[in-house]
Scaffold this motif. Sequence first.
Motif, PDB file in Angstrom:
ATOM      1  N   ASP A   1       0.815  -1.218   0.000  1.00  0.00           N
ATOM      2  CA  ASP A   1       0.000   0.000   0.000  1.00  0.00           C
ATOM      3  C   ASP A   1       0.845   1.262   0.000  1.00  0.00           C
ATOM      4  N   GLY A   2       2.175   1.116  -0.058  1.00  0.00           N
ATOM      5  CA  GLY A   2       3.057   2.275  -0.068  1.00  0.00           C
ATOM      6  C   GLY A   2       3.264   2.900   1.300  1.00  0.00           C
ATOM      7  N   LEU A   3       3.047   2.125   2.365  1.00  0.00           N
ATOM      8  CA  LEU A   3       3.187   2.621   3.734  1.00  0.00           C
ATOM      9  C   LEU A   3       4.434   2.043   4.388  1.00  0.00           C
ATOM     10  N   PRO A   4       5.104   2.802   5.264  1.00  0.00           N
ATOM     11  CA  PRO A   4       6.204   2.216   6.028  1.00  0.00           C
ATOM     12  C   PRO A   4       5.695   1.007   6.811  1.00  0.00           C
ATOM     13  N   HIS A   5       6.379  -0.131   6.721  1.00  0.00           N
ATOM     14  CA  HIS A   5       5.802  -1.354   7.275  1.00  0.00           C
ATOM     15  C   HIS A   5       5.713  -1.316   8.792  1.00  0.00           C
ATOM     16  N   VAL A   6       6.572  -0.554   9.468  1.00  0.00           N
ATOM     17  CA  VAL A   6       6.458  -0.433  10.925  1.00  0.00           C
ATOM     18  C   VAL A   6       5.136   0.240  11.291  1.00  0.00           C
ATOM     19  N   PHE A   7       4.805   1.326  10.605  1.00  0.00           N
ATOM     20  CA  PHE A   7       3.526   1.995  10.833  1.00  0.00           C
ATOM     21  C   PHE A   7       2.364   1.077  10.460  1.00  0.00           C
ATOM     22  N   ALA A   8       2.462   0.407   9.316  1.00  0.00           N
ATOM     23  CA  ALA A   8       1.355  -0.415   8.828  1.00  0.00           C
ATOM     24  C   ALA A   8       1.014  -1.530   9.802  1.00  0.00           C
ATOM     25  N   ILE A   9       2.021  -2.181  10.347  1.00  0.00           N
ATOM     26  CA  ILE A   9       1.785  -3.315  11.244  1.00  0.00           C
ATOM     27  C   ILE A   9       1.498  -2.848  12.668  1.00  0.00           C
TER      28      ILE A   9
ATOM     29  N   GLN B   1      -5.116  12.176  20.053  1.00  0.00           N
ATOM     30  CA  GLN B   1      -5.833  10.907  19.877  1.00  0.00           C
ATOM     31  C   GLN B   1      -6.819  10.997  18.718  1.00  0.00           C
ATOM     32  N   ASP B   2      -7.585  12.071  18.691  1.00  0.00           N
ATOM     33  CA  ASP B   2      -8.598  12.218  17.647  1.00  0.00           C
ATOM     34  C   ASP B   2      -7.963  12.396  16.270  1.00  0.00           C
ATOM     35  N   ARG B   3      -6.828  13.107  16.223  1.00  0.00           N
ATOM     36  CA  ARG B   3      -6.123  13.250  14.944  1.00  0.00           C
ATOM     37  C   ARG B   3      -5.608  11.902  14.457  1.00  0.00           C
ATOM     38  N   LEU B   4      -5.077  11.090  15.361  1.00  0.00           N
ATOM     39  CA  LEU B   4      -4.585   9.764  14.980  1.00  0.00           C
ATOM     40  C   LEU B   4      -5.721   8.911  14.425  1.00  0.00           C
ATOM     41  N   ILE B   5      -6.870   8.937  15.093  1.00  0.00           N
ATOM     42  CA  ILE B   5      -8.020   8.169  14.613  1.00  0.00           C
ATOM     43  C   ILE B   5      -8.412   8.638  13.207  1.00  0.00           C
ATOM     44  N   ALA B   6      -8.442   9.954  13.012  1.00  0.00           N
ATOM     45  CA  ALA B   6      -8.830  10.495  11.705  1.00  0.00           C
ATOM     46  C   ALA B   6      -7.826  10.106  10.623  1.00  0.00           C
ATOM     47  N   ILE B   7      -6.532  10.172  10.930  1.00  0.00           N
ATOM     48  CA  ILE B   7      -5.497   9.826   9.959  1.00  0.00           C
ATOM     49  C   ILE B   7      -5.588   8.349   9.585  1.00  0.00           C
ATOM     50  N   CYS B   8      -5.709   7.489  10.580  1.00  0.00           N
ATOM     51  CA  CYS B   8      -5.800   6.049  10.308  1.00  0.00           C
ATOM     52  C   CYS B   8      -7.054   5.719   9.514  1.00  0.00           C
ATOM     53  N   GLY B   9      -8.155   6.407   9.828  1.00  0.00           N
ATOM     54  CA  GLY B   9      -9.377   6.191   9.073  1.00  0.00           C
ATOM     55  C   GLY B   9      -9.234   6.602   7.621  1.00  0.00           C
ATOM     56  N   GLU B  10      -8.562   7.725   7.392  1.00  0.00           N
ATOM     57  CA  GLU B  10      -8.372   8.204   6.021  1.00  0.00           C
ATOM     58  C   GLU B  10      -7.465   7.272   5.231  1.00  0.00           C
ATOM     59  N   ILE B  11      -6.365   6.839   5.837  1.00  0.00           N
ATOM     60  CA  ILE B  11      -5.406   5.977   5.137  1.00  0.00           C
ATOM     61  C   ILE B  11      -6.017   4.621   4.828  1.00  0.00           C
ATOM     62  N   SER B  12      -6.731   4.051   5.783  1.00  0.00           N
ATOM     63  CA  SER B  12      -7.249   2.688   5.637  1.00  0.00           C
ATOM     64  C   SER B  12      -8.590   2.627   4.924  1.00  0.00           C
ATOM     65  N   GLY B  13      -9.329   3.753   4.925  1.00  0.00           N
ATOM     66  CA  GLY B  13     -10.687   3.720   4.406  1.00  0.00           C
ATOM     67  C   GLY B  13     -11.666   3.042   5.336  1.00  0.00           C
ATOM     68  N   VAL B  14     -11.281   2.884   6.598  1.00  0.00           N
ATOM     69  CA  VAL B  14     -12.114   2.211   7.603  1.00  0.00           C
ATOM     70  C   VAL B  14     -12.431   3.206   8.707  1.00  0.00           C
TER      71      VAL B  14
END
Length: 264
Positions: free
Chosen positions: A95-103, A239-252
């Motif tokens: 997905d073009g993501l650093p694997h440490v972040f992805a996992i 915390q809320d920014r992290l949730i928003a970023i992860c939601g945007e990247i993952s589509g979940v």
Amino acid sequence: MSRIFISGSSTGLGLMAAEWLARRGHRVVLHARNAVRANDARAALPQAEAVLTGDVSTIAGTREVATQVNALGTFDAVIHNAAVGYREAHRLTADGLPHVFAINTLSAYMLTALIERPKRLVYLSSGMHHHAGAHLDDILWQKRRWNGSEAYAESKLHDAMLAFAIARRWPDVFANALEPGWVPTRMGGPGAPDDMDQAHLTQAWLAAGDDPQADVTGRYFYHMKRMEPNPQALDTGLQDRLIAICGEISGVALPRISPPVAPA
């Protein structure tokens, strides 16, 4: 007795926690990255209810693991244990993501969002998170020179942030984070100084639900005792920014609990 799913549990602390839980009569479902690791996990813990297989380094793979978990029915607890360590070179996933972040970060977020909500959620952080910054403006390491140790520490800060965000958003769930100590697992390395006999106990204790002392939420632990986390982990804005970023990247999107409806 509880039914518990543990991500990244074919070896190391995840498997040790599963063994501890199974000896006490809990039903455990393991997770391995591939079929070879799954076979090893079945041999190591034949009393496990199931061993699921899936690569949580990718968004599609993480979705598939969540689908497999949900197909088995509801769970009392999920331990988010899957991770890679602090000596990793810079690698990008499919997905073009650093694997440490992805996992370490994104898969924990996605499994939280996609698995039917359990009673207990346990997130493995690390003592290294105390000295990390969240760096949400460069979470994908596009502006900075790669540093595997810093990337790992950041991801473990993210895991603590995720635990505390869930504790706020899902008040009917006990969501907590912990550090197991620097122990001589394959990830920690042979020179790690902490006690292996203690490293798996806190996550198993928080997940089992046997002890009223574990009926807490939004807390951080080390060796079954409360510890203060990195202050950034408690910052609700981060915390809320992290949730928003992860939601945007993952589509979940992370589901919200609907507020109770007042009687008519």
